[in-house]
Write a protein that holds these residues in place. Structure first.
Motif, mmCIF file in Angstrom:
data_model
loop_
_atom_site.group_PDB
_atom_site.id
_atom_site.type_symbol
_atom_site.label_atom_id
_atom_site.label_comp_id
_atom_site.label_asym_id
_atom_site.label_seq_id
_atom_site.Cartn_x
_atom_site.Cartn_y
_atom_site.Cartn_z
ATOM 1 N N ILE A 70 0.850 -1.197 0.000
ATOM 2 C CA ILE A 70 0.000 0.000 0.000
ATOM 3 C C ILE A 70 0.882 1.242 0.000
ATOM 4 C CG2 ILE A 70 -1.907 -1.144 1.182
ATOM 5 C CD1 ILE A 70 -0.982 0.128 3.769
ATOM 6 N N SER A 71 0.327 2.346 -0.458
ATOM 7 C CA SER A 71 1.120 3.550 -0.719
ATOM 8 C C SER A 71 1.824 4.068 0.528
ATOM 9 C CB SER A 71 0.226 4.639 -1.300
ATOM 10 O OG SER A 71 -0.837 4.941 -0.420
ATOM 11 N N GLU A 72 1.233 3.921 1.681
ATOM 12 C CA GLU A 72 1.876 4.421 2.906
ATOM 13 C C GLU A 72 3.199 3.707 3.142
ATOM 14 O OE1 GLU A 72 1.073 4.663 7.729
ATOM 15 O OE2 GLU A 72 -0.374 3.684 6.422
ATOM 16 N N ILE A 73 3.221 2.397 2.944
ATOM 17 C CA ILE A 73 4.445 1.631 3.130
ATOM 18 C C ILE A 73 5.472 2.007 2.070
ATOM 19 C CG2 ILE A 73 5.414 -0.698 3.135
ATOM 20 C CD1 ILE A 73 2.796 -1.704 4.236
ATOM 21 N N ASN A 74 5.005 2.159 0.841
ATOM 22 C CA ASN A 74 5.930 2.528 -0.236
ATOM 23 C C ASN A 74 6.580 3.876 0.033
ATOM 24 O OD1 ASN A 74 5.762 0.260 -1.825
ATOM 25 N ND2 ASN A 74 3.983 0.982 -2.953
ATOM 26 N N ARG A 75 5.808 4.832 0.513
ATOM 27 C CA ARG A 75 6.366 6.155 0.802
ATOM 28 C C ARG A 75 7.404 6.060 1.908
ATOM 29 N NH1 ARG A 75 0.997 7.971 0.245
ATOM 30 N NH2 ARG A 75 0.757 8.032 2.507
ATOM 31 N N TYR A 76 7.113 5.271 2.926
ATOM 32 C CA TYR A 76 8.047 5.155 4.030
ATOM 33 C C TYR A 76 9.354 4.506 3.565
ATOM 34 C CZ TYR A 76 9.945 4.046 8.606
ATOM 35 O OH TYR A 76 10.766 3.962 9.692
ATOM 36 N N LYS A 93 11.257 -3.863 11.159
ATOM 37 C CA LYS A 93 10.242 -4.002 12.196
ATOM 38 C C LYS A 93 9.095 -3.030 11.968
ATOM 39 C CE LYS A 93 9.668 -3.924 17.234
ATOM 40 N NZ LYS A 93 10.356 -3.731 18.534
ATOM 41 N N HIS A 94 9.442 -1.790 11.583
ATOM 42 C CA HIS A 94 8.401 -0.782 11.362
ATOM 43 C C HIS A 94 7.535 -1.156 10.157
ATOM 44 C CE1 HIS A 94 6.687 3.235 11.971
ATOM 45 N NE2 HIS A 94 6.618 3.300 10.635
ATOM 46 N N LEU A 95 8.164 -1.658 9.094
ATOM 47 C CA LEU A 95 7.405 -2.067 7.917
ATOM 48 C C LEU A 95 6.460 -3.215 8.257
ATOM 49 C CD1 LEU A 95 10.166 -1.957 5.164
ATOM 50 C CD2 LEU A 95 8.171 -0.478 5.320
ATOM 51 N N ARG A 96 6.950 -4.155 9.067
ATOM 52 C CA ARG A 96 6.104 -5.269 9.473
ATOM 53 C C ARG A 96 4.890 -4.764 10.250
ATOM 54 N NH1 ARG A 96 9.563 -7.904 12.426
ATOM 55 N NH2 ARG A 96 10.560 -8.886 10.626
ATOM 56 N N GLY A 97 5.128 -3.778 11.101
ATOM 57 C CA GLY A 97 4.034 -3.195 11.858
ATOM 58 C C GLY A 97 3.024 -2.497 10.963
ATOM 59 N N LEU A 98 3.516 -1.794 9.958
ATOM 60 C CA LEU A 98 2.605 -1.125 9.022
ATOM 61 C C LEU A 98 1.752 -2.136 8.270
ATOM 62 C CD1 LEU A 98 4.889 1.648 7.465
ATOM 63 C CD2 LEU A 98 2.865 2.015 8.874
ATOM 64 N N ARG A 99 2.353 -3.216 7.829
ATOM 65 C CA ARG A 99 1.595 -4.233 7.099
ATOM 66 C C ARG A 99 0.509 -4.845 7.985
ATOM 67 N NH1 ARG A 99 6.763 -6.256 5.975
ATOM 68 N NH2 ARG A 99 7.642 -5.528 4.007
ATOM 69 N N ASN A 107 -0.004 -8.767 1.443
ATOM 70 C CA ASN A 107 1.158 -7.970 1.840
ATOM 71 C C ASN A 107 1.693 -8.386 3.203
ATOM 72 O OD1 ASN A 107 0.990 -6.455 -0.497
ATOM 73 N ND2 ASN A 107 -0.246 -4.846 0.426
ATOM 74 N N ASP A 108 0.820 -8.888 4.058
ATOM 75 C CA ASP A 108 1.237 -9.287 5.407
ATOM 76 C C ASP A 108 1.616 -10.764 5.471
ATOM 77 O OD1 ASP A 108 1.721 -8.365 8.042
ATOM 78 O OD2 ASP A 108 -0.113 -9.344 8.748
ATOM 79 N N GLY A 109 1.644 -11.431 4.315
ATOM 80 C CA GLY A 109 2.064 -12.829 4.286
ATOM 81 C C GLY A 109 1.019 -13.822 4.733
ATOM 82 N N ARG A 110 -0.246 -13.414 4.829
ATOM 83 C CA ARG A 110 -1.331 -14.310 5.254
ATOM 84 C C ARG A 110 -2.034 -14.843 3.995
ATOM 85 N NH1 ARG A 110 -2.645 -12.521 10.882
ATOM 86 N NH2 ARG A 110 -1.327 -10.719 11.303
#
Length: 597
Positions: free
Chosen positions: A39-45, A63-69, A99-102
């Motif tokens: 999602i765009s928020e993760i891409n921007r980060y 860790k932060h990316l995992r939390g965002l997902r 995106n979260d691997g589920r």
């Protein structure tokens, strides 16, 4: 003629196979991948941080990316549960779960979204973006057949047809894919159509599509890369370089675009320009060990072996460059191969080192396997590597395995199988000079179809006009077909000198009725070989090949001309276990075949 697949023709190849094979130029933005990215928020980060994988911040960023997902997934799940009849909500959940691997949740959510769309289709128009995204998620998680079954049941639109085309590509149904996009005038559809035409061997049609794209809008890196590839296949190598340079200007950090440019420059033997581009890319990307192998490959093609060896050793000693796993094995293998070519290692020592690297990587690096199969001089040694080829199936696509499978067939002396694989691979990879040269060689020597081999060589030289292997093998086919004047013209275009060229010149002389000159050429080839080839056992083997080639020439054309005597023939001394060497065995059979005509 020395076979293109012989160890004397082995060159360093990169992990991408760009220099040893064809440019990796077939590119198109995948409609599937467009729909299931983060999602765009993760891409921007991620874009803002630009943190190296091994940097001090990498753990915190991961860790932060995992939390965002996870947060995105939880929000999408709440939305879907509170809007159970919304295909858009379930489609969003499918993407977030992916995106979260589920993956199981993603699959269930995607099918739920598509079922809602199907239920709605009887009364109203379903949500096209939801259909597209849900089907794309199914394809991305390894269920393209499920995605396709849903799409054919739902109302069709242009976007769905594009996705169906992408799914057809995944199962290698290129005809179906082309039918779906042929009349679609959108840029994405034209780009995919151009890519499909290239895959089907129709570069003229691909170029037509690409020109329409550029006429109606700005070129992209992908369209320029494909245009360069089309030009190269149509026999316009300078235009290929021009288009490839434009692609690099648009995306100066794009590794594939840059390596394609390097490959086209190498095809024109503009080695200094190729090295300059690799140096630029290395500066902007920073200590990329793959690029060290690319630079070494260019240096080997330019016959600068000592510089290549020095470069590889420096890279191996550099503490800041990765040298573990498959990439380290390839560096060690290439160092061993260069030392062998310089007479610093025996064949047995080199093969032991390569086997060690193959065992460490367990099939993950095809170039290590290929190097061993090319250097082996006994069938028993080569065939002991068949297990590594089987292991490689886990890591590589079937098409990428074709060259090493061809070598296994070669060592089994299953020449029909080798010819089939090589011909198929050369047709699929028309810019691969090694496969093309080997297909010409086998068509000549094995099949005895010299006329067709010469024709194939002439077409190949339009794409690869400066390939010494193709020039040599085409000249050989022309001479054996009774066209010595044309053969001499082709041979004169070779930039390389050496015993292989001298031997082919000898054949041409015999074909022209100048046996005395031919005998002198073969004697010169033998003398040159003793200087060029460092290892004693290799000298014995190549000397036998030269003597057999001379007998093939005499068998076909006789000892015509004054002052020609059989007493001046090269001495034929076959090495121990020569029957295990497919090249020697084949040449002996051809000499008998031509002599008994």
């Amino acid at each position: 003629m020395i076979p293109a697949g012989d160890s004397s023709a082995v060159v360093i190849s990169s992990p991408t196979l760009t220099l040893s094979a064809e440019p990796g130029a077939l590119r198109v933005t995948s409609p599937i991948l467009e729909s299931v990215g983060l999602i765009s928020e993760i891409n921007r980060y991620r874009s803002a941080k630009q943190v190296a994988d091994d940097g001090p911040e990498s753990g915190r960023v991961t860790k932060h990316l995992r939390g965002l997902r996870t947060a995105a997934f939880e929000g999408a799940r709440r939305l879907a549960l509170s809007h159970d009849g919304s295909s858009a909500a379930w489609s969003r959940l499918a993407q977030a779960a992916h995106n979260d691997g589920r993956l199981e949740v993603a699959s269930d959510a995607a099918e739920r979204a598509l079922q809602i769309c199907l239920d709605q289709s009887a009364a109203t128009s379903p949500d096209p973006p939801a259909i597209y995204s849900a089907a794309a998620v199914l394809a991305a998680i390894g269920k393209p057949d499920v995605a396709e079954r849903w799409l054919v049941r739902l109302p069709a639109n242009a976007g769905h047809r594009l996705l169906l085309a992408a799914l057809a590509v995944r199962r290698n149904d290129l005809d179906r894919a082309l039918d779906l996009v042929r009349d679609d005038e959108r840029v994405s559809a034209r780009s995919l159509a151009a890519w499909l035409y290239l895959r089907r061997g129709s570069p003229d049609m691909a170029l037509h599509e690409l020109r329409l794209i550029h006429r109606d809008g700005e070129p992209s890196t992908e369209t320029l890369v494909n245009m360069a590839y089309a030009y190269a296949n149509l026999g316009s190598p300078k235009r290929a370089v021009k288009a490839a340079r434009q692609a690099v200007l648009l995306s100066p950090m794009d590794k594939l675009a840059s390596l394609n440019l390097v490959a086209y420059l190498v095809n024109l033997r503009e080695f200094d320009e190729a090295l300059k581009e690799l140096h630029r890319l290395d500066n902007v990307r920073g200590r990329d060990v793959d690029l060290v192998l690319e630079r070494a490959g260019v240096l080997v093609k330019a016959d600068r072996f000592d510089k290549a060896l020095k470069l590889l050793r420096a890279a191996f000693a550099d503490p800041h460059r990765r040298k573990d796993g498959p990439i380290g094995a390839e560096i060690r293998t290439n160092i061993a191969m260069l030392r062998f070519r310089r007479g610093k290692l025996s064949r047995a020592e080199t093969l032991r080192e390569i086997r060690t690297q193959a065992e460490l990587t367990a099939g993950r690096n095809l170039n290590v396997i290929a190097a061993y199969l090319a250097l082996a001089d006994r069938a028993s040694d080569a065939l002991s590597f068949a297990g590594f080829v089987e292991q490689a199936q886990e890591w590589h696509e079937p098409e990428d395995l074709m060259p090493v499978r061809a070598r296994i067939a070669h060592w089994r002396y299953d020449l029909d199988e080798e010819f089939r694989i090589v011909s198929d691979y050369a047709a699929a990879k028309p810019m691969d000079e090694t496969a093309t040269a080997l297909s010409i060689y086998l068509l000549s020597i094995f099949k005895g179809n010299y006329s067709e081999a010469a024709k194939r060589g002439g077409l190949a030289l339009k794409r690869l006009p400066m390939s010494n292997m193709i020039l040599n093998n085409t000249a050989y086919a022309l001479a054996m077909d009774g066209n010595p004047r044309q053969a001499a013209s082709v041979l004169a275009r070779m930039s390389a000198s050496g015993y292989a060229r001298d031997a082919t010149a000898g054949l041409i002389a015999f074909a022209a009725g100048h046996a005395r000159e031919g005998l002198l050429c073969y004697q010169r080839a033998l003398a040159g070989m003793r200087v060029e080839v460092a290892e004693k056992s290799e000298r014995v083997r190549v000397a036998a090949m030269l003597a057999l080639n001379e007998r093939v020439a005499i068998g076909r054309f006789g000892m015509r001309g004054p002052d020609a005597s059989a007493a001046d023939l090269l001495s034929l001394e076959l090495p121990p276990h020569w029957y295990e060497d497919p090249n020697l065995r084949l040449l002996a059979e051809v000499a008998e075949r031509e002599g008994s005509r």
